[in-house]
Design a protein around this motif. Sequence first.
Motif, mmCIF file in Angstrom:
data_model
loop_
_atom_site.group_PDB
_atom_site.id
_atom_site.type_symbol
_atom_site.label_atom_id
_atom_site.label_comp_id
_atom_site.label_asym_id
_atom_site.label_seq_id
_atom_site.Cartn_x
_atom_site.Cartn_y
_atom_site.Cartn_z
ATOM 1 N N ARG A 92 -6.148 -6.909 -1.959
ATOM 2 C CA ARG A 92 -7.438 -6.418 -2.445
ATOM 3 C C ARG A 92 -8.281 -7.589 -2.934
ATOM 4 O O ARG A 92 -7.780 -8.715 -3.107
ATOM 5 C CB ARG A 92 -7.236 -5.407 -3.572
ATOM 6 C CG ARG A 92 -6.469 -5.960 -4.747
ATOM 7 C CD ARG A 92 -6.391 -4.970 -5.917
ATOM 8 N NE ARG A 92 -5.606 -3.806 -5.597
ATOM 9 C CZ ARG A 92 -4.313 -3.665 -5.849
ATOM 10 N NH1 ARG A 92 -3.627 -4.659 -6.428
ATOM 11 N NH2 ARG A 92 -3.666 -2.560 -5.546
ATOM 12 N N ASN B 2 0.825 -1.213 0.000
ATOM 13 C CA ASN B 2 0.000 0.000 0.000
ATOM 14 C C ASN B 2 0.862 1.267 0.000
ATOM 15 O O ASN B 2 2.098 1.202 -0.005
ATOM 16 C CB ASN B 2 -0.987 -0.015 1.167
ATOM 17 C CG ASN B 2 -0.328 0.041 2.533
ATOM 18 O OD1 ASN B 2 0.827 0.449 2.673
ATOM 19 N ND2 ASN B 2 -1.056 -0.366 3.562
ATOM 20 N N SER B 3 0.196 2.396 0.013
ATOM 21 C CA SER B 3 0.899 3.678 -0.111
ATOM 22 C C SER B 3 1.805 3.983 1.084
ATOM 23 O O SER B 3 2.661 4.862 1.003
ATOM 24 C CB SER B 3 -0.108 4.810 -0.290
ATOM 25 O OG SER B 3 -1.006 4.868 0.809
ATOM 26 N N HIS C 269 -5.901 -2.043 7.312
ATOM 27 C CA HIS C 269 -6.398 -0.724 7.716
ATOM 28 C C HIS C 269 -5.934 -0.466 9.150
ATOM 29 O O HIS C 269 -6.281 -1.225 10.061
ATOM 30 C CB HIS C 269 -7.930 -0.665 7.647
ATOM 31 C CG HIS C 269 -8.472 -0.899 6.271
ATOM 32 N ND1 HIS C 269 -8.691 0.111 5.365
ATOM 33 C CD2 HIS C 269 -8.821 -2.065 5.646
ATOM 34 C CE1 HIS C 269 -9.169 -0.402 4.241
ATOM 35 N NE2 HIS C 269 -9.256 -1.717 4.388
ATOM 36 N N SER D 245 -0.426 -5.478 1.884
ATOM 37 C CA SER D 245 -1.879 -5.515 1.990
ATOM 38 C C SER D 245 -2.423 -6.405 0.873
ATOM 39 O O SER D 245 -1.654 -7.105 0.192
ATOM 40 C CB SER D 245 -2.472 -4.097 1.902
ATOM 41 O OG SER D 245 -3.873 -4.112 2.152
#
Length: 409
Positions: free
Chosen positions: A179, A171-172, A232, A177
């Motif tokens: 999806r 992820n950024s 998250h 992560s």
Amino acid sequence: MVQRGKRIWFDLPGVLTAVLLTVSFLFPVQSVYATEEPMAPVSTAPFVLQRTNTHLPGEAAKLDGQLSKSGIQKLLDEANRTAIPDCNSAALTNVSGVIDRWCFNSGDNNTEEWYPQGITGTGDAQDDDLWGSKRAILVSWYHKSKGVRVSFLDPATGKYRHVLLVEPYTNSYGNPSYRAVKIHAGGIVWYGNYLYVVDTTKGFRVFDMRYVFDLGASSNGNTSNKDLIGRHNGIYYGHGYRYVMAQVGAWTVPGQQTGSSCEPDGPPRFSFVGLDRSTVPDSLITGEYCNPPNPENDPALYGRMARWPLDASTGELKTSADGRVYASEAYRVPKAHAQGALALNGTWYLMTSAGSTNNGKLYKSKPGGTPTYRTAGIGPEDLYYWPAKNELWTLTEYPGKRVLYSVRP
């Protein structure tokens, strides 16, 4: 006719009619459509795959450093849902010769959010040393926003559990992560350590049975939130599912079809997949679901099937010197609306559907021959052959009419 006591006596024409009707009922005739097309060979030139998404093994390895892994044996031991054996299903109306059947629990049978599509099992995987001693049947389901889940069913206990398929990425914030995998998942094959899942206009997504992560056993995992997926605030989610399986690669055709109808000579679609272990080398069978405007008059638009070589030593597709994979043979699909196919000892089997209220058909043919068929369930999908049982398995997709069942080849 003349009635004598409790017996009914017929004249000769009546006897013949009654006998023929009885035989037809007990032993359905392998009928052939008047407009049936033979399994005609087609050019293999468009059937080429190249390896893509080569970064994914590294991304999956990063997740391995964050989450607890689970073996398939443990996953089956901890299955949390119960299937119904020898169940009665409206999907099997008019279907004869059923050997075994399983229905999902009421929630999975009736949901309109998830639709079952593909089927495979340990009969495809075969190597007990890779995953454990238990047997399993696997079913893929698709959801418009949550992606794909795979049910692992233990036929010895009737217990099953869903596993969410995920695509890993960084992820950024630089953290591993994943999806959702938003594809139709119309067919699956478990071969070696890998789960091959068809990606309709592209080819295959490949997932690794060694990268099944247990969010319930991970200190940073959450199994209660059904809305979130991925990482998250340092916590990993999987739409409420306990287990997620990571994608580790893909095989893609150089060009892709863009229209809603199949192109008879263009790049192939990958609507379903089956395994053939009777060839040398082992091979995958793929095919196209096509819905031509005039299905009885446009045999060139029925779709195509192809055979792809496998490497048993690695569990991967067998590449040529240029690193690509080329289909060894391809044929015209003999009927439109194909949903599943495989081959066994030179005979090809093809499943077709006819909507939510009509029975499908299971076709059988040699290349170049005229196919015969038997009545299949309502809404039939992918095909799976279980060698140890000598059984062909399929599943039906419509809510309230979902059943896994097997017949003899």
